[in-house]
Design a protein around this motif. Structure first.
Motif, short mmCIF file in Angstrom:
data_model
loop_
_atom_site.label_atom_id
_atom_site.label_comp_id
_atom_site.label_asym_id
_atom_site.label_seq_id
_atom_site.Cartn_x
_atom_site.Cartn_y
_atom_site.Cartn_z
N GLN A 29 1.92 7.27 -6.48
CA GLN A 29 0.89 8.28 -6.74
C GLN A 29 1.26 9.64 -6.15
OE1 GLN A 29 -2.46 6.29 -4.93
NE2 GLN A 29 -2.86 5.05 -6.74
N GLY A 30 2.43 9.73 -5.52
CA GLY A 30 2.89 10.98 -4.93
C GLY A 30 2.15 11.38 -3.67
N LYS A 31 1.56 10.41 -2.96
CA LYS A 31 0.77 10.70 -1.77
C LYS A 31 1.60 10.61 -0.49
CE LYS A 31 -3.57 9.22 -3.84
NZ LYS A 31 -4.65 8.22 -3.79
N PHE A 32 2.25 9.49 -0.27
CA PHE A 32 3.10 9.27 0.91
C PHE A 32 3.94 8.04 0.63
CE2 PHE A 32 -0.92 7.08 1.78
CZ PHE A 32 -0.49 5.81 2.13
N VAL A 47 4.56 6.56 6.73
CA VAL A 47 3.76 5.62 7.52
C VAL A 47 4.44 5.36 8.87
CG1 VAL A 47 2.91 3.24 7.63
CG2 VAL A 47 2.73 4.54 5.49
N LEU A 48 5.74 5.11 8.83
CA LEU A 48 6.48 4.85 10.07
C LEU A 48 6.52 6.09 10.96
CD1 LEU A 48 9.31 2.64 8.60
CD2 LEU A 48 7.36 1.89 9.98
N ASN A 49 6.64 7.26 10.35
CA ASN A 49 6.63 8.49 11.12
C ASN A 49 5.28 8.67 11.82
OD1 ASN A 49 7.79 11.04 12.00
ND2 ASN A 49 6.28 11.98 10.64
N LYS A 50 4.18 8.40 11.11
CA LYS A 50 2.84 8.49 11.73
C LYS A 50 2.71 7.51 12.89
CE LYS A 50 0.83 11.58 9.13
NZ LYS A 50 0.67 12.93 9.62
N LEU A 51 3.27 6.33 12.71
CA LEU A 51 3.25 5.35 13.79
C LEU A 51 3.99 5.88 15.01
CD1 LEU A 51 2.89 2.54 15.07
CD2 LEU A 51 4.95 1.84 13.83
N CYS A 52 5.18 6.44 14.79
CA CYS A 52 5.97 6.99 15.91
C CYS A 52 5.22 8.13 16.59
CB CYS A 52 7.34 7.45 15.43
SG CYS A 52 8.42 6.08 14.95
N GLU A 53 4.64 9.03 15.79
CA GLU A 53 3.88 10.15 16.36
C GLU A 53 2.72 9.65 17.20
OE1 GLU A 53 2.68 12.65 13.12
OE2 GLU A 53 4.71 13.40 12.77
N LYS A 54 2.04 8.63 16.72
CA LYS A 54 0.90 8.05 17.45
C LYS A 54 1.36 7.45 18.77
CE LYS A 54 -2.95 4.92 16.59
NZ LYS A 54 -3.54 4.04 15.58
N MET A 55 2.47 6.72 18.75
CA MET A 55 2.96 6.10 19.97
C MET A 55 3.43 7.13 20.97
SD MET A 55 2.14 3.09 19.31
CE MET A 55 2.73 2.35 20.80
N TYR A 65 0.84 -1.21 0.00
CA TYR A 65 0.00 0.00 0.00
C TYR A 65 0.87 1.26 0.00
CZ TYR A 65 -4.17 -2.78 1.15
OH TYR A 65 -5.22 -3.67 1.14
N SER A 66 1.94 1.22 0.78
CA SER A 66 2.84 2.38 0.86
C SER A 66 3.53 2.64 -0.47
CB SER A 66 3.88 2.17 1.95
OG SER A 66 3.27 2.03 3.21
N LYS A 67 3.94 1.58 -1.16
CA LYS A 67 4.60 1.73 -2.45
C LYS A 67 3.64 2.30 -3.50
CE LYS A 67 7.81 1.41 -5.52
NZ LYS A 67 8.88 2.40 -5.52
N ILE A 68 2.41 1.83 -3.49
CA ILE A 68 1.41 2.35 -4.43
C ILE A 68 1.17 3.83 -4.15
CG2 ILE A 68 -1.02 2.23 -5.11
CD1 ILE A 68 -0.79 -0.86 -4.55
N ALA A 69 1.04 4.19 -2.89
CA ALA A 69 0.85 5.60 -2.53
C ALA A 69 2.05 6.44 -2.94
CB ALA A 69 0.59 5.73 -1.03
N GLU A 70 3.25 5.89 -2.79
CA GLU A 70 4.46 6.60 -3.22
C GLU A 70 4.42 6.86 -4.72
OE1 GLU A 70 9.28 5.78 -3.50
OE2 GLU A 70 8.06 4.50 -2.23
#
Length: 101
Positions: A80-83, A88-96, A73-78
């Motif tokens: 498409q220029g989305k993320f 994804v890992l940064n969002k995980l760290c921010e959430k934790m 999913y991350s590769k497909i988004a990449e």
């Protein structure tokens, strides 16, 4: 257990493999979030079964399968220029950090 360096090497290997599969494998290149979704659901059920059975070998395999989907999913988004996976890992760290200040 593996060192941090070894873990990062395997993560890099997985990223390289995903890049290559998306570029060279027609089936992988054709996948979209919509086509992956049913397979992702199935993989999560298989992961859940491994947990319930307390089957370490199956758990290791199914975690890899679920991780593959996260990378997919991350590769497909990449593409498409989305993320990308770093986002994804940064969002995980921010959430934790938010949940465990």
């Amino acid at each position: 257990m593996h060192s941090k360096k070894e873990k990062l090497e395997q993560f890099s290997r997985a990223l390289d493999m995903m890049d290559r599969l998306r570029a060279e494998c027609p089936w992988n290149h054709a996948q979209t979030p919509d086509t992956l979704r049913p397979m992702t659901v199935e993989e999560v059920y298989e992961l859940s079964d491994a947990v319930l059975k307390k089957d370490s070998a199956a758990l290791e395999k199914e975690l890899g399968d679920v991780f593959l989907h996260v990378m997919f999913y991350s590769k497909i988004a990449e593409e498409q220029g989305k993320f990308d996976i770093a986002d994804v890992l940064n969002k995980l760290c921010e959430k934790m950090i938010y949940r465990h200040p």
